[in-house]
Design an enzyme around this catalytic site. Structure first.
Site, PDB file in Angstrom:
ATOM      1  N   LYS A  37      36.887  41.734  46.262  1.00  0.00           N
ATOM      2  CA  LYS A  37      35.497  40.903  46.703  1.00  0.00           C
ATOM      3  C   LYS A  37      36.197  39.427  47.217  1.00  0.00           C
ATOM      4  CE  LYS A  37      34.119  38.772  43.491  1.00  0.00           C
ATOM      5  NZ  LYS A  37      33.587  38.121  42.009  1.00  0.00           N
ATOM      6  N   THR A  38      36.801  39.090  46.278  1.00  0.00           N
ATOM      7  CA  THR A  38      37.468  37.800  46.662  1.00  0.00           C
ATOM      8  C   THR A  38      38.107  37.443  48.114  1.00  0.00           C
ATOM      9  OG1 THR A  38      37.814  37.479  44.340  1.00  0.00           O
ATOM     10  CG2 THR A  38      38.931  35.569  45.714  1.00  0.00           C
ATOM     11  N   ASP A 221      29.311  33.451  45.522  1.00  0.00           N
ATOM     12  CA  ASP A 221      30.041  34.510  44.737  1.00  0.00           C
ATOM     13  C   ASP A 221      29.229  34.705  43.628  1.00  0.00           C
ATOM     14  OD1 ASP A 221      32.085  36.138  43.931  1.00  0.00           O
ATOM     15  OD2 ASP A 221      33.243  34.437  43.484  1.00  0.00           O
ATOM     16  N   GLU A 222      29.267  36.213  43.104  1.00  0.00           N
ATOM     17  CA  GLU A 222      28.622  36.506  41.776  1.00  0.00           C
ATOM     18  C   GLU A 222      27.137  35.982  41.850  1.00  0.00           C
ATOM     19  OE1 GLU A 222      30.544  37.926  39.802  1.00  0.00           O
ATOM     20  OE2 GLU A 222      32.533  37.123  39.271  1.00  0.00           O
ATOM     21  N   GLN A 255      27.467  44.532  37.389  1.00  0.00           N
ATOM     22  CA  GLN A 255      28.248  43.521  36.324  1.00  0.00           C
ATOM     23  C   GLN A 255      27.491  42.507  36.202  1.00  0.00           C
ATOM     24  OE1 GLN A 255      32.556  43.144  37.403  1.00  0.00           O
ATOM     25  NE2 GLN A 255      32.211  44.275  39.178  1.00  0.00           N
ATOM     26  N   ARG A 634      38.141  47.259  33.904  1.00  0.00           N
ATOM     27  CA  ARG A 634      39.226  46.301  33.977  1.00  0.00           C
ATOM     28  C   ARG A 634      40.704  46.981  33.912  1.00  0.00           C
ATOM     29  NH1 ARG A 634      37.143  42.974  36.046  1.00  0.00           N
ATOM     30  NH2 ARG A 634      35.593  44.449  36.230  1.00  0.00           N
TER      31      ARG A 634
END
Length: 784
Positions: A37-38, A221-222, A255, A634
DNA sequence: CCAAAAGTTAAAACT
DNA sequence: TAACTTTTGG
């Protein structure tokens, strides 16, 4: 440029490439965990710049945390041939701050407004509640503060709050009084940063148009974590229906774990509808975990009804099965995970690649003590952060008072710290006087009669002296002067535990120093030539002469003011023991965004995970499930899930059953390390017997002392132990023998000496080093 | 004014 | 249980 494009876009998968190279339209990117994503976000910005679709000044990129913002800037820095500093990339609050500093007048703020962190805000609310003579039982300051923040995050000023009952009406009055107090003192809280800048844009059309023209591309973002106000704020910069503006929202509804603090996953669906999003791109290719881990994650999250829908996949193969452990007690769980972690480390895995996750902070205690006793280095995330430490906050309060004498919150914090004979009574008198005249505390010291008044005047005079003495000094010198002259340093010198605090004050000076260097104060505050080309040129119309905010921030902010802002907006790390390779302990929430080779998810029990407070509504359980999903994803290589039959909670032993989430995981991906469906209590019995065998009796089992308090139907002890044959401590020892000590943990016998009452053993413990122990005294028990 | 004692409460966290 | 806050007493 073409060559550079190719470089940038190299190694992107088709979906990533599609996302990165979208035209300037509204787009929603559903980015699964570990899907890069980043990388997509930063590459998109770099690509837009490299292909001249936008100038550096025309990009607005928003994140939630400073960490994410920093990472984005760093990565961009490696992709671009020029300095990225000065670009509008930052956190919501950081960018709001930038906006408000530039347009403070239009926003109705004093030029040097200060920012309240949550602690400051709470004490400010407390003062309002007190001043209004309200019952603190009914108007709990924490709840009141929460109410105010929640209203602001819904975009509501007091007048807009709908109050149908007396209590709410009263709360609105507090909200009103609180606002008035903030205005008087020249301070804003976090929510106010957002709301004030939203209102500024909403109500000031030329300004709004300026920024709309300027920002050809808005990236978020997010997105699943945005609240209503943040979404409305974004719409100010890029309204639905605007032509030629790119809005690039990246998020993952699976998430979304922050509904409890106002996040609205629904913003994703709203965005899709309101912006008529044609380009929804799913990033489902996962580059982090092996197949079994992803299978588990996919299967689990499929039990949620409210989803946009997404499935993670990998090319990496199934990998190892997920290991599941049932423990008899939280203590046993900790021992087990310690052994496993040790084994992993022995096999070559760095400790920092091992993470232990839990649902709530209280669970860390048992694990910590197990690791501590075993001498395994660990690091706990969360807790007090640097700028929140009392001594640091004290020093900052003095510094703030230099900038703004009317900051009553800071005034109250240090007016009698260090003690200078100003007691509660004097302060009350002062507050009454201030209230009566509508002025700040510092302005009202003259109104207090007698000796108390003189003391107060002395304090204000001291501040004035410090203020003039620090004129023209460097930031470092200012802080050193204040720490010294305020008496803080002397105070901590005489404190017995003061050494650490003095070190932290020194650290504050260092932090200031590196802040000055990084931000380049005194030099080129604005590095980037803004709006040289491309859309959104400054003050295009001519009559709406809007100054470049960047230039203005560089111009108006003194290093001290800038540093104070920095301290409020960025609380700093919680003492990282840098350098040591340590096992990472944290809550599932704080693990979001991180990844590790091996992950332990502990305490997966009904009532704990999902947490009992979430069970009342379906949404609550779905959020818990997403939380579990975050936890699972994770892990890169190895995942452990564990639960325990008994657990010490709030000073009582609780008997738990394994979480419903186990029923939602694919059996084929799991490997049970302990026999499945063990009879309730049998594990406990085993533990019980082992404790007896070690000669520790019930005290060897955490919480066992409370067993008799349990209801009869909860009695987990089908096994009646016989008293041990030999008294405790008499077990035969030999050198090389592994032993357990209740305080020092596990160790190895190095030497044996003497006999009878004098028998002594030299034992090497992991953490505590080598100790001589008198066998008659020390509870040493051999291990296997 | 401070320190000790008693009382209270318990999910998660970023800015 | 333990961390934190408020009350009490010197």
């Amino acid at each position: 440029m073409h060559l550079q494009d190719a470089q940038l876009l190299r190694n992107l998968n088709p979906e990533q490439l599609a996302a990165v190279t979208l035209p300037a339209v509204p787009a929603l990117i559903l980015a699964g965990a570990g899907s890069g994503k980043t990388r997509v976000l930063t590459t998109r910005i770099a690509w837009l710049l490299a292909t001249n679709q936008v100038s550096p000044g025309g990009v607005l990129a928003v994140t939630f945390t400073n960490k994410a913002a920093k990472e984005m800037l760093t990565r961009l820095g490696t992709m671009l041939p020029f300095a990225v500093r000065g670009m509008w990339i930052g956190t919501f609050h950081g960018l709001c701050n930038r906006l408000l500093r530039a347009h403070w007048k239009a926003a109705g703020l004093p030029q040097s407004f200060q920012i309240l962190d949550s602690g400051d805000q709470l004490s400010a609310v407390k003062r309002v509640v007190k001043a209004m003579n309200l019952d603190e039982e009914r108007f709990v300051p924490k709840q009141v503060a929460w109410f105010i923040a929640a209203q602001k995050e819904e975009g509501r000023r007091p007048a807009a709050v709908e109050a149908f009952d007396e209590h709410t009406r009263k709360l609105v009055q507090v909200y009103e009084a609180y606002e008035e107090q903030c205005r008087r003192e020249g301070v804003v809280d976090f929510a106010e940063l957002m709301l004030r800048s939203y209102e500024l844009l909403r109500d000031d059309e030329p300004l709004r148009e300026h920024y709309r023209r300027r920002f050809g591309h808005v990236l978020v973002d997010e997105f699943q974590d945005t609240n209503r106000l943040q979404y409305a704020w974004l719409k100010m910069f890029a309204p639905p229906g605007a032509q030629g503006q790119g809005v690039f929202a990246v998020g993952d509804d699976d998430q979304s774990i922050y509904a409890f603090r106002g996040a609205r996953v629904g913003n994703m669906a709203d965005f899709e509808r309101e912006y008529r999003v044609r380009s929804v791109i799913k990033l489902e290719q996962n580059y982090r975990s092996f197949g079994n881990i992803l299978d588990a994650a996919n299967a689990l999250i499929a039990h949620n009804a409210q989803r946009l829908g997404k499935n993670l996949r990998t090319d990496a193969g199934p990998g190892e099965p997920i290991r599941v452990q049932e423990a008899a007690s939280d203590y046993a769980e900790a021992q087990w995970l310690l052994d496993e972690a040790r084994e992993l480390h022995r096999g070559g895995m760095p400790r920092s690649e091992i993470a232990v996750l839990y649902r709530s902070n209280a669970q860390s205690r048992v694990i910590e003590s197990a690791l501590f006793n075993a001498g395994i280095p660990y690091r706990v995330y969360g807790g007090l952060r640097f700028f929140e430490r009392a001594e640091v906050k004290h020093a900052l309060a003095y510094l703030r008072l230099l900038e703004n004498p009317d900051d009553d919150t800071s005034f109250l914090r240090v007016v009698n710290f260090p003690a200078r004979g100003i007691g509660a009574r004097s302060i009350e008198q002062l507050q009454d006087a201030a209230r009566a005249s509508g002025r700040s505390l510092a302005q009202s010291v003259g109104a207090v009669p007698g000796k108390a008044g003189l003391n107060l005047q002395g304090f204000v005079h001291k501040l004035d002296t410090m203020r003039s003495a620090t004129q023209g000094l460097t930031l470092r010198e200012i802080i050193e002067h204040v720490v010294h002259e305020s008496g803080l340093l002397d105070f901590y010198r005489t404190e017995k535990e003061g050494q650490d605090r003095i070190e932290n004050l020194q650290e504050l000076v260092n932090a200031a120093e590196s802040f000055v260097t990084q931000e380049g104060f005194g030099k080129d505050a604005v590095a980037l030539p803004l709006d040289e080309h491309g859309p959104g040129t400054l003050a295009g119309g001519g009559e709406t002469a809007i100054p470049s905010p960047d230039a203005e921030t560089g111009e108006i902010v003194s290093p001290l003011a800038a540093f104070l802002t920095h301290a409020s907006l960025e609380a700093g790390d919680n003492q990282a023991q840098a350098g040591t390779d340590a096992v990472q302990l944290m809550t599932v929430h704080s693990a979001k965004g991180l990844e590790f080779d091996a992950v332990f998810i502990t305490g997966i029990e009904e009532g704990l995970f999902p947490h009992e407070q979430s069970l009342s509504d379906a949404d609550g359980v779905e959020e818990e499930r997403r939380l579990m999903y975050v936890a699972i994803t994770r892990a890169r290589k190895r995942l452990y899930l564990s639960f325990s039959q008994t657990r010490m909670l709030h000073g009582q032993t609780r008997y738990n059953v394994k979480s419903r989430f186990f029923d939602e995981l694919p059996e084929g991906a799991l490997k049970w390390l302990t026999p499945r469906q063990q009879g309730f209590g049998s594990g406990y019995a085993r533990e019980y017997r082992q404790a007896w065998d070690r000669g520790q009796g019930l005290s060897g089992i955490v919480g066992a002392g409370r067993v008799e308090r349990a209801e009869p139907w909860q009695q987990p002890v089908p096994f009646t132990p016989k008293a041990p044959a030999a008294p405790a401590g008499q077990a035969p020892l030999r050198t090389g023998q592994a032993v357990f000590h209740t305080k020092f943990g596990e160790g190895v016998v190095v030497t044996l000496e003497g006999s009878g009452e004098d028998a002594r053993a030299q034992v090497r413990f992991g953490r505590h080093g080598v100790k001589w122990l008198l066998l008659a005294m020390a509870k040493l028990t051999p291990i296997e």
